[in-house]
Design a protein around this motif. Sequence first.
Motif, mmCIF file in Angstrom:
data_model
loop_
_atom_site.group_PDB
_atom_site.id
_atom_site.type_symbol
_atom_site.label_atom_id
_atom_site.label_comp_id
_atom_site.label_asym_id
_atom_site.label_seq_id
_atom_site.Cartn_x
_atom_site.Cartn_y
_atom_site.Cartn_z
ATOM 1 N N UNK A 151 46.331 31.073 -29.867
ATOM 2 C CA UNK A 151 47.183 29.989 -30.374
ATOM 3 C C UNK A 151 46.701 28.595 -29.995
ATOM 4 N N UNK A 152 46.016 28.471 -28.870
ATOM 5 C CA UNK A 152 45.503 27.155 -28.470
ATOM 6 C C UNK A 152 44.000 27.036 -28.713
ATOM 7 N N UNK A 153 43.451 27.972 -29.501
ATOM 8 C CA UNK A 153 42.033 27.891 -29.872
ATOM 9 C C UNK A 153 41.873 27.602 -31.370
ATOM 10 N N UNK A 154 42.929 27.118 -31.995
ATOM 11 C CA UNK A 154 42.886 26.771 -33.418
ATOM 12 C C UNK A 154 42.311 25.375 -33.569
ATOM 13 N N UNK A 155 41.057 25.236 -33.252
ATOM 14 C CA UNK A 155 40.444 23.917 -33.179
ATOM 15 C C UNK A 155 40.053 23.396 -34.558
ATOM 16 N N UNK A 156 40.470 22.178 -34.843
ATOM 17 C CA UNK A 156 39.953 21.455 -35.996
ATOM 18 C C UNK A 156 38.879 20.490 -35.530
ATOM 19 N N UNK A 157 38.612 19.454 -36.329
ATOM 20 C CA UNK A 157 37.629 18.465 -35.895
ATOM 21 C C UNK A 157 37.770 17.201 -36.738
ATOM 22 N N UNK A 158 37.206 16.142 -36.234
ATOM 23 C CA UNK A 158 37.057 14.922 -37.018
ATOM 24 C C UNK A 158 35.581 14.767 -37.333
ATOM 25 N N UNK A 159 35.299 14.116 -38.442
ATOM 26 C CA UNK A 159 33.902 13.937 -38.825
ATOM 27 C C UNK A 159 33.743 12.600 -39.524
ATOM 28 N N UNK A 160 32.534 12.083 -39.516
ATOM 29 C CA UNK A 160 32.279 10.791 -40.150
ATOM 30 C C UNK A 160 32.471 10.896 -41.659
ATOM 31 N N UNK A 161 32.883 9.779 -42.253
ATOM 32 C CA UNK A 161 33.050 9.710 -43.703
ATOM 33 C C UNK A 161 31.955 8.834 -44.296
ATOM 34 N N UNK A 191 52.641 28.277 -27.380
ATOM 35 C CA UNK A 191 52.893 28.948 -26.110
ATOM 36 C C UNK A 191 53.920 30.062 -26.264
ATOM 37 N N UNK A 192 54.820 29.939 -27.227
ATOM 38 C CA UNK A 192 55.762 31.017 -27.511
ATOM 39 C C UNK A 192 55.012 32.224 -28.072
ATOM 40 N N UNK A 193 54.112 31.969 -29.030
ATOM 41 C CA UNK A 193 53.308 33.064 -29.568
ATOM 42 C C UNK A 193 52.455 33.695 -28.468
ATOM 43 N N UNK A 194 51.894 32.864 -27.609
ATOM 44 C CA UNK A 194 51.105 33.374 -26.478
ATOM 45 C C UNK A 194 51.932 34.308 -25.604
ATOM 46 N N UNK A 195 53.130 33.863 -25.246
ATOM 47 C CA UNK A 195 53.952 34.641 -24.319
ATOM 48 C C UNK A 195 54.400 35.970 -24.926
ATOM 49 N N UNK A 196 54.637 35.997 -26.232
ATOM 50 C CA UNK A 196 55.009 37.253 -26.885
ATOM 51 C C UNK A 196 53.868 38.261 -26.801
ATOM 52 N N UNK A 197 52.641 37.808 -27.020
ATOM 53 C CA UNK A 197 51.502 38.716 -26.931
ATOM 54 C C UNK A 197 51.264 39.171 -25.492
ATOM 55 N N UNK A 198 51.447 38.281 -24.539
ATOM 56 C CA UNK A 198 51.330 38.681 -23.136
ATOM 57 C C UNK A 198 52.402 39.696 -22.778
#
Length: 500
Positions: A135-145, A82-89
């Motif tokens: 900054x809040x769209x850096x989505x990872x994921x979980x997956x079956x092993x 959110x800090x990175x977001x606010x700087x860009x805004x």
Amino acid sequence: MLTLEATLGLDDQHTQTAYTELNRQFINGHWVDGRETATIDNLNPFTEAVIHTLRSAGTADVDAAFDAAKKTSSVWANTNPLVRRDILLNAATILQERQEEFIHWLTQETGSTYLKGLLEVQQSRDILLEASSFPTRMHGRTTASTIDGKETYVYRKPLGVVSLISPWNFPLYLSMRTIAPALAVGNSMVVKPASQSLVTGGTIIAKLLEEAGVPAGVFNVVVGRSEIMGDYFTAHPYSRMVSFTGSTPVGKGIGRIAGEGLKKSALELGGNNVFIVLDDADVDKAVDGAVFGRFLHQGQVCMATNRILIHESRYDEFRTKFVARVKQLPYGDPADKNTVVGPLIDQKAVQRILGILQSAVADGAVVETGNVANGNVLQPTVLSGVTKAMRVFREEIFGPAVGLVSFATDAEAIGLANATDFGLSGALYTQDIYRGMQLARQVETGMMHINDQSANDEIHTPFGGEKSSGTGRFGGDFILDELTTVQWVSVQKVAREYPF
């Protein structure tokens, strides 16, 4: 030396001091002179007057900038999103408030007309706003092993240090479209702007981000002669990705150096963009699109219309109406808000284009209008009777001139469209949308626009080319893939049994 007034009244609520020290390097939060004795004169392309002079950066300055970026990269990557977001805004707000100041610099430094400068500032603000959500769209994921008792996680992370080599034609936006998302996802940066646009592609952006609150060392700008520090900059081992917009020959060299360093690259290169007018097209609307698509910023746009292919049944009508419109375009001083076609970047560009036009005329093309230069201003030019054997067809003109080509069938149009090494953008006019979509998909290009001109760039869509027009994609989630990496982390929750 050209300067703004000491203060600019930017709206009823804000009066801001104009940015200064724009002819210096910005390294680790400090404005300093380059360490080389060689200098760079920043020229106004219309008057050819010296705006200011800058001492060139050298390899020691490049090292200092990358050292600063490297040292701050981990802290910046772990800064609250959110800090990175606010700087860009904040940067977007400041850019809006300083709009006239930025347009002034685009006009003085690159010959931008007021309309082009306004569009570029607005587009730059839009990419800052779009990137503020990254900054809040850096989505990872979980997956079956496939291993019993194991959990698998995939994390998306910033690369670390990203380097940018920016062009002179749309320097503010074509820099910002990498800068804003790169900073948003947690990368630190070092930027090398083109010498012809060292302010609008580099130092004024540093001022903007400094004022917006980007911490010292996260963003750095080095301006220097390419023969002194160009390859050294590209090859620097601290950079994990290089973003470049410019010519295909230079881009191939940058891609080669990046490959040798096993770093990622995003290369947006030349474009010889096609504009197809089918037999059922609305000719008046096609003329409107072609005039804008060719002559925006004097045609110095990578996705500008470069070749106009017209069905033989509509050729004479299109030629007559198009030439009449082009003859009415105001050209000259870009500081005049009525001007549509301003100066080319320098006399070298003027002579190169005149040479291409002279070659076409010698091969049988007809000058319908233009083909006259006054200083760095080339009058809007149209050639008819162009064939695919001519240089004006094969090469990217990158100026206010265009050739008209006749075709007989859809298949011939596609063959002509694909008859160059380039594949960046294109346009096609028809009243049968399904037919248009079928043909558009056959054109070897990264982007194709039906019933619109070729110079489109939307901040959330995939922007990039095929063949010699480059690699990688800018825009939206597509640029996230370029600016990040993924890491697989697994957790064995139940003790695993091994075969030995």
